[in-house]
Design a protein around this motif. Sequence first.
Motif, mmCIF file in Angstrom:
data_model
loop_
_atom_site.group_PDB
_atom_site.id
_atom_site.type_symbol
_atom_site.label_atom_id
_atom_site.label_comp_id
_atom_site.label_asym_id
_atom_site.label_seq_id
_atom_site.Cartn_x
_atom_site.Cartn_y
_atom_site.Cartn_z
ATOM 1 N N UNK A 89 0.661 -1.146 0.137
ATOM 2 C CA UNK A 89 -0.169 -0.585 0.363
ATOM 3 C C UNK A 89 0.832 1.260 0.217
ATOM 4 N N UNK A 90 1.711 1.487 0.881
ATOM 5 C CA UNK A 90 2.829 2.175 0.693
ATOM 6 C C UNK A 90 3.135 2.376 -0.634
ATOM 7 N N UNK A 91 3.715 1.107 -1.354
ATOM 8 C CA UNK A 91 4.886 1.490 -2.325
ATOM 9 C C UNK A 91 3.099 1.938 -3.795
ATOM 10 N N UNK A 92 2.256 1.534 -3.424
ATOM 11 C CA UNK A 92 1.575 1.721 -4.091
ATOM 12 C C UNK A 92 1.398 3.717 -3.957
ATOM 13 N N UNK A 93 0.940 3.861 -2.934
ATOM 14 C CA UNK A 93 0.497 5.485 -2.633
ATOM 15 C C UNK A 93 1.928 6.661 -3.260
ATOM 16 N N UNK A 94 3.202 5.850 -3.777
ATOM 17 C CA UNK A 94 4.374 6.152 -3.903
ATOM 18 C C UNK A 94 4.533 6.411 -5.936
ATOM 19 N N UNK A 95 3.993 5.426 -6.148
ATOM 20 C CA UNK A 95 3.800 5.450 -7.583
ATOM 21 C C UNK A 95 2.855 6.087 -8.128
ATOM 22 N N UNK A 96 1.793 6.330 -6.954
ATOM 23 C CA UNK A 96 0.465 7.756 -7.492
ATOM 24 C C UNK A 96 1.186 8.399 -7.244
ATOM 25 N N UNK A 97 1.919 9.004 -6.437
ATOM 26 C CA UNK A 97 2.553 10.364 -6.527
ATOM 27 C C UNK A 97 3.588 10.448 -7.398
ATOM 28 N N UNK A 98 4.416 9.454 -7.448
ATOM 29 C CA UNK A 98 5.666 9.745 -8.342
ATOM 30 C C UNK A 98 5.686 9.321 -9.906
ATOM 31 N N UNK A 99 4.770 8.585 -9.789
ATOM 32 C CA UNK A 99 4.333 8.082 -11.887
ATOM 33 C C UNK A 99 2.445 7.921 -11.697
ATOM 34 N N UNK A 100 2.043 8.782 -11.818
ATOM 35 C CA UNK A 100 0.264 8.949 -11.710
ATOM 36 C C UNK A 100 0.082 8.081 -12.889
ATOM 37 N N UNK A 122 -5.051 2.555 -5.730
ATOM 38 C CA UNK A 122 -4.168 1.208 -6.700
ATOM 39 C C UNK A 122 -5.891 0.858 -7.737
ATOM 40 N N UNK A 123 -5.649 0.799 -9.070
ATOM 41 C CA UNK A 123 -6.821 0.559 -9.237
ATOM 42 C C UNK A 123 -7.595 -1.029 -9.846
ATOM 43 N N UNK A 124 -7.343 -1.785 -8.560
ATOM 44 C CA UNK A 124 -7.147 -3.019 -8.272
ATOM 45 C C UNK A 124 -7.363 -3.618 -6.956
ATOM 46 N N UNK A 125 -7.687 -4.605 -6.644
ATOM 47 C CA UNK A 125 -7.675 -5.695 -5.750
ATOM 48 C C UNK A 125 -8.091 -7.033 -6.078
ATOM 49 N N UNK A 126 -7.143 -7.916 -6.465
ATOM 50 C CA UNK A 126 -7.754 -9.358 -6.427
ATOM 51 C C UNK A 126 -6.259 -9.791 -5.775
ATOM 52 N N UNK A 127 -7.309 -11.032 -5.161
ATOM 53 C CA UNK A 127 -7.128 -12.174 -4.469
ATOM 54 C C UNK A 127 -6.251 -13.586 -5.277
ATOM 55 N N UNK A 128 -4.803 -13.555 -4.884
ATOM 56 C CA UNK A 128 -3.705 -14.720 -5.482
ATOM 57 C C UNK A 128 -4.401 -16.040 -6.202
#
Length: 190
Positions: free
Chosen positions: A52-63, A87-93
Amino acid sequence: MVRGALASLLGLEADIEVVAQVERGDEVLAAAQAARPDVALLDIELPGIDGVTAAEALRRELPECRVLMLTTFGRPGYLRRAMAAGAAGFLLKDAPADELARAVRRALAGERIVDPALAAAALSEGESPLTPREHEVLAAARVHATVADIAGELHLSQGTVRNYLSAAMQKLGARTRAEAIRLAEEKGWL
């Protein structure tokens, strides 16, 4: 092993190219900046920093990079946190491989993808009853054994830490700190 298997499966798709793989959450942003993926698949539970923290960084730096969260843990709180992080989506493995490839394509097309059962559970579960500070203290209690250790880490008095832990335990209906942590983790709030 799971990451490699998913990459291999996706690599079999004619219109999908796997451009990077990392082992740790704190490696995600640098790899994405170098590879410039259209879609990033992230696990919720990663060493370094969580997905989740990595997703926040991606949204901020590479929207322009769309994020799909994959998890073994179908917890409503995780879904809420992932979607709040952009996140654009949430899936189970355990979803079928062809469903994952479809999800990548749909994310690239700008759609939101959420496992329907998990979405229903998230709506019925509600949000965490913990305040940000109660959450912070309870999260610190996962890695620190004593109230003194938690107080030192968070720069609070021991009495204040006890008060926050007590409030969190009461809100979660837990008898012990360990039970409060377990309940909050099960719901995806920690």
